[in-house]
Each structure stands twice: as C-alpha cells, then as structure tokens.
Design an enzyme around this catalytic site. Structure first.
Site, PDB file in Angstrom:
ATOM      1  N   ASP A 121     -30.684  25.549   8.808  1.00 45.87           N
ATOM      2  CA  ASP A 121     -32.038  25.113   9.177  1.00 45.87           C
ATOM      3  C   ASP A 121     -33.070  26.132   8.712  1.00 45.87           C
ATOM      4  O   ASP A 121     -32.820  27.340   8.713  1.00 45.87           O
ATOM      5  CB  ASP A 121     -32.150  24.976  10.703  1.00 45.87           C
ATOM      6  CG  ASP A 121     -31.433  23.741  11.233  1.00 45.87           C
ATOM      7  OD1 ASP A 121     -31.103  22.857  10.423  1.00 45.87           O
ATOM      8  OD2 ASP A 121     -31.212  23.673  12.459  1.00 45.87           O
ATOM      9  N   TRP A 124     -24.367  24.690  10.793  1.00 41.54           N
ATOM     10  CA  TRP A 124     -23.222  23.799  10.867  1.00 41.54           C
ATOM     11  C   TRP A 124     -22.720  23.598   9.443  1.00 41.54           C
ATOM     12  O   TRP A 124     -23.397  23.971   8.476  1.00 41.54           O
ATOM     13  CB  TRP A 124     -23.559  22.507  11.567  1.00 41.54           C
ATOM     14  CG  TRP A 124     -24.271  21.428  10.807  1.00 41.54           C
ATOM     15  CD1 TRP A 124     -23.708  20.326  10.246  1.00 41.54           C
ATOM     16  CD2 TRP A 124     -25.681  21.303  10.590  1.00 41.54           C
ATOM     17  NE1 TRP A 124     -24.687  19.542   9.690  1.00 41.54           N
ATOM     18  CE2 TRP A 124     -25.892  20.112   9.877  1.00 41.54           C
ATOM     19  CE3 TRP A 124     -26.784  22.096  10.923  1.00 41.54           C
ATOM     20  CZ2 TRP A 124     -27.169  19.685   9.488  1.00 41.54           C
ATOM     21  CZ3 TRP A 124     -28.047  21.674  10.535  1.00 41.54           C
ATOM     22  CH2 TRP A 124     -28.224  20.487   9.828  1.00 41.54           C
TER      23      TRP A 124
END
Lengths: 389, 181
Positions: free
Chosen positions: B128, B109
């Site tokens: 991540d 994101w």
C-alpha cells in the site's frame, strides 16, 4: 458587475433572509404557530431494525426499520469502524480509530459508547490498537452477558483487546498468534478461527490467559471459512460456511465441538463444488457478508452466484434458503440486482436486508422472497441486526 | 500438485524485505505473526475430494486466462491477480512506485500470479501507498488465492499501512518479488 459587488449583494440578500426568519416576517399569517427546532429520540433497538455500515471509507451506521423501509437515525462512527450491540439494549458500541489531525497526528483507538435512545456520546474507552479493515462482524464482539468486549488487533502481530464494559475500561491485551474471526464463548471468553484450520478457545479470566486449539477441521488456504458467519446466542452455536459451500456448525463451550461439514450444493441437488476441477463453473457462496441465519426457524440464507473457485467476493445473484435441520435447500430467491451483504431480522416475521457495493438496500420478506422496500443510499457496508436473547 | 504455502510466501517476502529496511521494531512484531505460523503447519487437507481441485499458484484461474502484460493501468494486468484497491499506476505512481508525497508500507499482503508471457507463477507483494486520502482512480478487487484475516498475509482487505507515518490508505502497488517457489 464586478465580483466584489456581486458578493456584497449576495451578503445583503442573505442578511435580509436571516432577518425575516428571525422575526417571522410580515407575510406570515397571524394564525400560524411558529415552529421551533427540536431533536427526536428513538426507542431502544428493535428486532426488526437493520443497522447498515456506510462501507469502505464512509462514516456512520444507518438504522432502518425493515417493516417500513424508513430510516430511523444514524449512529456516529468513523470509517473502518466496527459496530456492536449492548445486549441489554441501552448502548451502541463502536470500535474505531481516529487521528488528532484528521489524517495524521496522534492515533487514538477506542470503543465509543452511545445511548440507544438519544444516540448521544456517553463515553470513550481507550485501548492500545485495533485492526484497520472494516467489513467484518468478528473483529469486535460483545460477550453474551454484555460485560465484556473483545476487539481484534493486527499490528501486524495478532492480538485481542479485552474491554470491561461494567468498569468502562480497557483491561488487557491477549496475544493470539495465527488466529482471527472472534466468536463469543460464554463458558470461557471467546474463540477464533486459525490459519492452521483449527478453532482457538481463549480462557480470558485466567491470570495468564490460556489458548487451546481444536484439531484442524478446515483448510485456511484452500477452502477458507468466510468471516461474517452467524453466532446463535440461545443455542451457543456458530454456523459457518467455506468458499466451496461447506457448512460447519460449532457448539461453543470450553471445548467447542465442530460438526462434520456438509455441502450447500449437495443440499440443492448439485454436485459438491469442492469436487470441481479447475475451470469448472458451479454455484458458489460469495460477497462480503455472504450468509445469515434466522435463529428461530433454523434457516440459513446464503448469497450464491455462478462462477469459478476464487470468486468468493462476487455478489450473489440468488439467495439459497437452507433448512439447517434437514440439510436441504428449501427455496431459491432470484435477485433483481446482485447483492454483496445479507442479514435477516430475528423476529417471528423475518425480513432479509441486502445491499450492494453502491450502497443501495433492499428489504425482502424472508418467507416469500417478495421485495418490500428499496432504499437508495442505505450504506455499502456490513449489516447488523439484534440477536434474540 | 503444489499447495499454497502461506508461511513460505511470507518468509520469502520477509527475507527480501529485511535487507532494505531499518524498521527493526516493526519487523520484530511482524516476526511474531509469521514465526508463530510454523507452530501451526498447513494442515493436510482431509477432504477426500481435495485431490481433484487445483488451488495451486499454477492453476489457471479465470483471472489468469484473461490477464495481459502490456497495460498496468487495467485491473487485468497480470500482477494484479489478488489486488484490492486503487491502482497507483492511475494515481500518479507506478506499478512499484508510490505517487509523490505518499509513503510505501514496509509490509504487505502477497499473491502468486501467472505471467501469461512465460506461463510461470511469480510472487507479488501488494504494498500500500499511505498518507494521503484514498485515490478514487482504477478501483480493482481481484481475489486469486485471497483468504480471510486469520491468514493475514493472504488477505487483501486489511489496510497494510503499518510502520508508516500515517495509516491513511492511498493506493496499491504490485511489486515483483521472485518466481513462486
């Protein structure tokens, strides 16, 4: 004493205790009936029960009776699972993902089915994929008649898995680009909110599912509508709220109609927070499950906090009770502790269930705002209640 | 006043990412999500009051006014304006580095954060690190310009461990991509 000797003594003591337990032991009085282990059963789900997910990376959905504040049981679920009800009350459904070797190995995505009275596993319905996020009611919904399940997936293309609950099988995947946040729509299948600010309505039964978009009615980037909105099965209506506190109502159907939005701040006598300039502080809705609707009375319960825009995950310090018919804030309940999730039971004597990021739960009387129960360790995730038929 | 252009953010990120990966099948799937977006262009906001509210990347949010540029193990480090999760800088990794044994997600994101040293907005990819149990150090949840899952590239709740050998979430990094356009 050497370590080995200590371990030996400990083992002997444990064996002796086991022996006493198995033969009753000489100290047990003659008139005491020895007990046997058994397993209790539950009633089918009741409107006054609250089902609380464990929260991020925590397994299990705990069931609480809001009248007594006592835990009734727990539905098995993996972390990041999504929970839903069979409307007939026979089954609990859990949309979840596990791996064959715990944190690695073969990935398995499924809807797991449990009986409501004994909470035993009945079956697993395997499907291709699902989103891993948790904290959302709208990523797994069940049709009003209980026949269909819709599971949102992001892989990272956006799609929806269709589950046939009568046949207990996965049917198909429908590509749904640019949309998420599923809403039951019994006329055709389901609807969803989209990044262009429209509502998509998907006709599921068609050989080639069709997707129709409404005209854009909100801004997905400048004033997004919160997921975890409320769907009213009886009225076929969805009540939604945006970051600035605009309240939208959508009448579901083949072509949903969406009402003009109105401001919760205006309903309380304040200026519309959508008009605030940068740096202005106002009352905003917030939290991870910021609103709930009591369907019978038409009251909307919203977690509100003082802050600036982009504080949409901030926990609520007050609950604003909004009368949806008159579009007025009828009551404000000040909370002792900020809450991140809110739900309200759907009976004639509604109870508000709140929890915070630490998993502490609170039950309030929805009419008076009085605190009925505090429940430590209730769960830090989304709260679910049974919807009226 | 500039508005947030989620499509442009995603496109910029994808272009920069494309030259550094061989995960064509994943890119192809991601492409479906991002390419589909222009079919639904960002709507002109119809609210009459929209002109008064500045939601642009340059808007000085509460986070931007208190952000700092010296300590990337704190939640108010300037790049973390939309991060949600454990900071990899506290878990044996770095601001753009995964800890040993973890694997960076090829997709992420994105956020637009203001560097207080020059007052400019920059595009940040929150990538991540995956394949280990969740790190319990330095949990942060900042929400500048963070939206809901129907705009997934701007949502910070999703586990973004796509295309990695394990989807287990470990921690989050904040990779500087470019100046915000």
């Amino acid at each position: 004493m050497k370590l080995a000797e200590t371990r030996l003594l400990a083992s002997c003591a444990a064996l002796a205790l086991l022996a006493i337990a198995s033969i009753g032991g000489p100290a047990v009085a003659q008139d005491v009936e020895s007990e046997t282990s058994d397993v209790l059963k539950l009633e089918p789900p009741r409107p006054e029960w609250a089902f609380v997910d464990g929260g991020f990376m925590v397994d299990g959905t705990a069931i609480f009776d809001t009248k007594t504040g006592k835990m009734k049981g727990m539905v098995n679920s993996s972390h990041l699972a999504d929970f839903a009800f069979d409307p007939a009350g026979k089954y609990y459904y859990v949309s979840e993902t596990i791996w064959s070797k715990g944190n690695r190995g073969t990935r398995q995505d499924m809807v797991t089915v449990y009986y409501t009275v004994d909470l035993k596993l009945q079956t697993e319905i395997f499907m291709p994929d699902r989103i891993l996020v948790g904290e959302r009611k709208q990523n797994f919904i069940v049709s009003d008649d209980g026949k269909w399940g819709f599971v949102y997936n992001l892989s990272p293309a956006s799609s929806v898995n269709v589950i046939d609950f009568a046949k207990r099988k996965f049917v198909k995947t429908i590509e749904l680009p640019g949309c998420a946040a599923l809403i039951p729509n019994s006329a055709v299948g389901f609807s969803a909110l989209c990044s262009d600010g429209s509502m998509a309505t998907v006709t599921v039964a068609a050989a080639k599912p069709t997707i129709a978009h409404s005209a854009p009615f909100f801004s997905a980037t400048e004033d997004p509508i919160f997921e975890n909105f409320a769907y009213d099965k009886a009225k076929q209506e969805t009540v939604m709220m945006s970051y600035t506190g605009l309240i939208y109502t959508a009448k579901m159907g083949a072509t949903p109609t969406i009402s003009a939005p109105w401001s919760i701040q205006t309903a309380a006598g304040y200026a519309n927070a959508g008009q605030t300039k940068p740096l202005d502080v106002a009352w905003y809705p917030g939290g991870r499950q910021p609103m709930a609707v009591h369907r019978l009375s038409g009251k909307l319960y919203v977690l509100m906090h003082m802050g600036e825009y982009w504080s949409h995950k901030a926990p609520g310090t007050e609950i604003w009770v909004v009368d949806l018919a008159s579009k007025k804030v009828a009551k404000r309940i000040v909370l002792h502790e900020p809450a991140g999730h809110i739900e309200v039971t759907q009976g004639k004597e509604p109870k508000i269930f709140l929890n915070d990021e630490h998993g502490n739960g609170v039950v309030l009387d929805a009419e008076t705002g009085k605190e009925d129960h505090k429940i430590e360790g209730a769960g830090a995730g989304v709260i679910h209640v049974l919807s009226p038929a | 006043m500039k508005k947030i252009d989620a499509d442009a953010l995603g496109e910029t990120l994808l272009r920069r990412f494309a030259g550094r990966t061989s995960r064509r099948s994943l890119l192809s799937r991601l492409g479906i999500a991002l390419v589909a977006a222009p079919a639904f262009p960002l709507l002109p906001v119809s609210r009459a009051n929209a002109a008064k509210a500045d939601r642009s990347p340059e808007a000085k949010t509460a986070f931007a006014r208190t952000a700092q540029t010296t300590d990337d193990t704190q939640c108010n480090y300037w790049r973390y304006c939309a991060i949600d999760g454990a900071l990899c800088t506290c878990c044996g990794g770095g601001v753009h580095s995964c800890p040993a044994g973890a694997e960076p997600s090829p997709v992420s994101w994105v956020g637009s954060c203001i560097n207080p040293d020059d007052g400019k907005a920059y595009l940040i990819a929150y990538r991540d690190c995956c394949g280990k149990p969740m790190c319990s150090q330095c949990g942060c949840d900042n929400t500048d310009r963070e939206t809901q899952i129907y705009t997934p590239q701007l949502n910070n709740d999703i586990i973004w461990c796509f295309g990695t050998s394990s989807m287990q979430y470990h921690c989050s990094t904040a990779v500087l991509v470019s100046a915000a356009q």
